[in-house]
Design a protein around this motif. Structure first.
Motif, PDB file in Angstrom:
ATOM      1  N   GLU A  47      20.433  12.365 -19.891  1.00 34.45           N
ATOM      2  CA  GLU A  47      19.870  11.965 -21.264  1.00 34.45           C
ATOM      3  C   GLU A  47      20.858  11.516 -22.373  1.00 34.45           C
ATOM      4  O   GLU A  47      20.363  10.644 -22.909  1.00 34.45           O
ATOM      5  N   PHE A  73      12.397   6.782 -28.550  1.00 34.46           N
ATOM      6  CA  PHE A  73      12.901   6.992 -27.304  1.00 34.46           C
ATOM      7  C   PHE A  73      14.359   8.090 -27.321  1.00 34.46           C
ATOM      8  O   PHE A  73      14.196   9.131 -26.680  1.00 34.46           O
ATOM      9  N   GLU A  77      14.294  12.010 -25.732  1.00 38.90           N
ATOM     10  CA  GLU A  77      15.419  12.152 -24.726  1.00 38.90           C
ATOM     11  C   GLU A  77      16.381  13.316 -25.254  1.00 38.90           C
ATOM     12  O   GLU A  77      16.612  14.130 -24.261  1.00 38.90           O
ATOM     13  N   GLU A 128      15.325   4.613 -16.051  1.00 37.32           N
ATOM     14  CA  GLU A 128      13.899   5.027 -16.638  1.00 37.32           C
ATOM     15  C   GLU A 128      12.823   4.276 -15.749  1.00 37.32           C
ATOM     16  O   GLU A 128      11.665   5.163 -16.025  1.00 37.32           O
ATOM     17  N   THR A 131      12.635   7.384 -13.235  1.00 38.04           N
ATOM     18  CA  THR A 131      12.030   8.765 -13.695  1.00 38.04           C
ATOM     19  C   THR A 131      10.432   8.238 -14.183  1.00 38.04           C
ATOM     20  O   THR A 131       9.610   9.213 -14.107  1.00 38.04           O
ATOM     21  N   GLU A 163       8.496  10.562 -20.274  1.00 39.96           N
ATOM     22  CA  GLU A 163       8.841   9.252 -19.741  1.00 39.96           C
ATOM     23  C   GLU A 163       7.993   8.071 -19.714  1.00 39.96           C
ATOM     24  O   GLU A 163       8.652   7.044 -19.358  1.00 39.96           O
ATOM     25  N   HIS A 166       7.913   6.367 -22.862  1.00 41.05           N
ATOM     26  CA  HIS A 166       8.937   5.466 -23.352  1.00 41.05           C
ATOM     27  C   HIS A 166       9.325   4.602 -22.344  1.00 41.05           C
ATOM     28  O   HIS A 166      10.811   4.073 -22.400  1.00 41.05           O
TER      29      HIS A 166
HETATM   30 FE   LIG Z   1      13.632   8.460 -20.125  1.00 39.37          FE
END
Ligand SMILES: [Fe+2]
Ligand SMILES: [Fe+2]
Length: 287
Positions: A47, A73, A77, A128, A131, A163, A166
């Protein structure tokens, strides 16, 4: 493409991660527990890497909406890193050398951040996407988290929800600000898929060894890990086309609809302000 949902900062989450959590918190199963524990040991540095990769371009962002999204974001994170760090203390208490795992990640991440900031951003946007797809599978009500400790289920479900919120931010910075060309963007997905898979299996092996599992069992589990990720019912495999859509030159994360579990969690959390209850509702343990 504008974000269709707000990126919410949820800072007062009570997940009970400082309470005693069973070692094999995923229904007593070493395989599933340790795969997700391995992921947790990667989150703290991971992160930080994502935040740094995006922050590198922050001053060049002129669109006020994207600037606000970038800040939200980073806040999300940062919170993920903090709460997984809290859980990782439980792994430390089990005698697992989380610091060594994190030190290795940090060195590898810093190398890319310092020398190849554009590739760091491409890797971040791809991670991203990974995830976000993983999160959709976490939010599926049909069993990937079934039988898990309610607090851990809540940790992963909340993380999954954010997740999804964002998921387009790093991608928008990559496209609109850094203007990273398509081949580098696509390379980012290959890089993340390969590296993350290898690293996850390596760390999970370390944890299974710590649990006293023999070499043959660990080898079997390593193969099973590939199915757990990419098999037809696996976290990424079940999203198949959605995952590969990233390779379409015209791809944007918001072309993909929100999963049902997302709305369920957000509505429940807005109603009662309890992330464990909201997670129970998503996974069918509350009504
Ligand atoms: Fe993320
Ligand atoms: Fe995260």
């Amino acid at each position: 493409m504008a974000t269709p949902i707000p990126i919410v900062r949820r800072t007062k989450l009570e997940l009970g991660l400082d309470q005693d959590i069973p070692v094999h918190w995923h229904g007593g199963r070493a395989f599933e527990t340790r795969m997700l524990d391995a992921l947790s040991t990667l989150f703290v540095e991971g992160e930080r890497f994502f935040i740094s990769a995006v922050r590198h371009y922050e001053d060049r962002i002129t669109d006020p909406a994207l600037r606000a999204e970038v800040r939200a974001f980073m806040a999300q994170e940062g919170q993920h890193s903090a709460l997984h760090g809290k859980f990782n203390d439980q792994l430390r208490a089990q005698g697992i050398d989380v610091d060594a795992i994190e030190a290795l990640s940090r060195r590898a991440f810093d190398f890319v951040l310092n020398r190849y900031p554009r590739f760091a951003l491409a890797r971040t946007a791809a991670a991203e996407h990974f995830t976000a797809m993983f999160a959709e599978s976490l939010l599926d009500a049909d069993g990937l988290l079934a039988g898990a400790d309610a607090r851990m289920q809540a940790l992963y479900t909340w993380h999954g929800v954010e997740e999804i919120e964002h998921k387009a931010v790093a991608f928008d910075v990559l496209q609109k600000v850094a203007r990273v060309p398509y081949p580098i963007r696509a390379l980012g997905l290959f890089d993340v898929t390969m590296l993350l898979t290898l690293r996850l299996i390596m760390i999970a092996n370390q944890l299974w060894k710590h649990d006293g599992l023999g070499r043959r069992t660990r080898m079997g589990y390593s193969l099973r890990a590939l199915g757990w990720l990419f098999g037809p019912r696996g976290f990424i495999g079940r999203r198949g086309r959605g995952y590969l859509a990233y390779l379409k030159p015209s791809f944007h994360p918001w072309q993909h609809p929100l999963p049902d579990g997302y709305k369920k969690w957000v509505d429940a959390y807005a109603r009662v302000g309890d992330a464990v209850f909201a997670s129970d509702l998503v996974h069918g343990a509350a009504s």
